[in-house]
Design an enzyme around this catalytic site. Structure first.
Site, PDB file in Angstrom:
ATOM      1  CB  THR A  31      32.313 -31.610 -30.062  1.00  0.00           C
ATOM      2  OG1 THR A  31      32.316 -32.867 -29.695  1.00  0.00           O
ATOM      3  CG2 THR A  31      33.756 -31.009 -29.448  1.00  0.00           C
ATOM      4  CG  ASP A  76      37.158 -37.015 -30.979  1.00  0.00           C
ATOM      5  OD1 ASP A  76      36.151 -37.073 -30.505  1.00  0.00           O
ATOM      6  OD2 ASP A  76      37.640 -36.196 -31.827  1.00  0.00           O
TER       7      ASP A  76
HETATM    8  N1  ASP Z   1      33.426 -35.825 -31.062  1.00  0.00           N
HETATM    9  C1  ASP Z   1      32.671 -36.083 -29.976  1.00  0.00           C
HETATM   10  C2  ASP Z   1      32.893 -37.377 -29.607  1.00  0.00           C
HETATM   11  O1  ASP Z   1      32.884 -38.448 -30.135  1.00  0.00           O
HETATM   12  C3  ASP Z   1      31.217 -35.786 -30.697  1.00  0.00           C
HETATM   13  C4  ASP Z   1      31.128 -35.010 -31.454  1.00  0.00           C
HETATM   14  O2  ASP Z   1      32.061 -34.001 -31.820  1.00  0.00           O
HETATM   15  O3  ASP Z   1      30.107 -34.746 -32.327  1.00  0.00           O
HETATM   16  O4  ASP Z   1      32.532 -37.616 -28.239  1.00  0.00           O
END
Ligand code: ASP
Length: 306
Positions: free
Chosen positions: A174, A205
């Site tokens: 992300t 999230d």
């Molecule tokens: N938090 C992100 C999601 O679950 C993925 C990540 O940050 O690695 O979509």
């Protein structure tokens, strides 16, 4: 007058032995470009919201980070992007989920915040908003990267065998930014392609306010990265702020508590970046690495992976 800025480009099991010096250089350069883009705005007395958008746009344009151009694929081989931003000044927000087309999903989230009466929009309306506000739209090919495609094939194969990949860094990631501007306003922005092989329609999230993104001028701004389902269930980003507000914790104590005591024991691998209203920065993570950088008017540039 103080300004501060922190960015992340995802967290996970980042295997040092698989990181060639060349690849490491490319990640570092991407982080540097992003932090300079944001810092330039803050140095010129610009707003925190402009700074976080500028930094996130650079990371969205970079093929190595899982957002915008480098977004991971769903199980159907499509892209569905989530993004959100929050202005600590008035706790105004703009969030989008399942977006495809705009080169910079964070700018689409900003249009939701500034041009609609709503906080969170999904579906076809997003295309209307992007078109009516002349956002740059890119075709499917722009978002294709071989590395993400290979990760999808591997994930699908493992799924068929009833296994999970032991390298979450390949599957997710992300990008995010948090800032304090010289007027004392904080802001947070987060943008992601989500998790490789996610079910179409799955929302993580990142665009969920309080889950992966939060900002309030009473406390701090937070952008998270990690196993989204867990971050959401534990309202990770909002809880950093709540601990500061109700327990009088400082940003470092509150952020570290959430990452190490709430998320880690519950399978919530990942980390977050936070900046408080005094310009203190915290970047805790419970995985082996998190792509990150920070700078402020009172501290030097830090760029790190492990
Ligand atoms: N938090 C992100 C999601 O679950 C993925 C990540 O940050 O690695 O979509």
């Amino acid at each position: 007058m103080t300004y501060a800025l922190a960015i992340h480009g995802g967290a996970g099991t980042i295997d040092k032995s698989k990181m060639s010096p060349q690849l490491e250089k490319e990640y570092i350069k991407g982080l540097e470009d992003a932090i300079y883009a944001g810092e330039k705005i803050l140095k010129n007395n610009g707003s925190a919201i402009d700074a976080v958008c500028a930094a996130v746009c650079v990371l969205e344009d970079h093929p190595l980070f899982n957002a915008g151009r480098g977004a991971v694929f769903t199980s159907n081989g499509t892209h569905e992007m989530d993004a959100a931003l929050m202005d600590g000044k008035d706790q105004n927000v703009g969030a989008v989920a399942g977006a495809f087309g705009p080169k910079n999903p964070i700018l689409l989230a900003r249009k939701v915040m500034e041009e609609t009466d709503h906080a969170f929009i999904i579906g076809d309306t997003l295309n209307d908003i992007a078109n009516s506000h002349n956002l740059v739209i890119k075709p499917k090919e722009y978002f294709f990267t071989q590395q993400r495609w290979d990760a999808l094939q591997e994930t699908l194969k493992l799924k068929q065998e009833g296994k999970v990949s032991d390298d979450p860094a390949v599957r997710h990631g992300t990008v995010g930014a948090v800032a304090l501007d010289e007027k004392g306003n904080v802001a947070a922005a987060t943008s992601t392609g989500g998790m490789t092989g996610k079910l179409p329609g799955r929302v993580g999230d990142s665009p969920v306010i309080g889950g992966g993104t939060f900002a309030s001028n009473q406390t701090c701004a937070v952008s998270a990265t990690g196993y989204g389902e867990i971050f959401m269930r534990y309202t990770a980003a909002a809880d950093v702020s709540s601990r500061m507000k109700f327990l009088n914790e400082d940003v470092q104590t509150a952020a570290t508590h959430i990452v190490m005591e709430e998320l880690l024991p519950n399978d919530g691998t990942g980390g977050l970046i936070a900046v408080d209203i005094y310009g203190n920065i915290s970047m805790p993570f419970n995985s082996s690495g998190m792509y990150r950088a920070s700078v402020s008017s009172k501290s030097d540039l830090v760029v790190a992976i492990f």
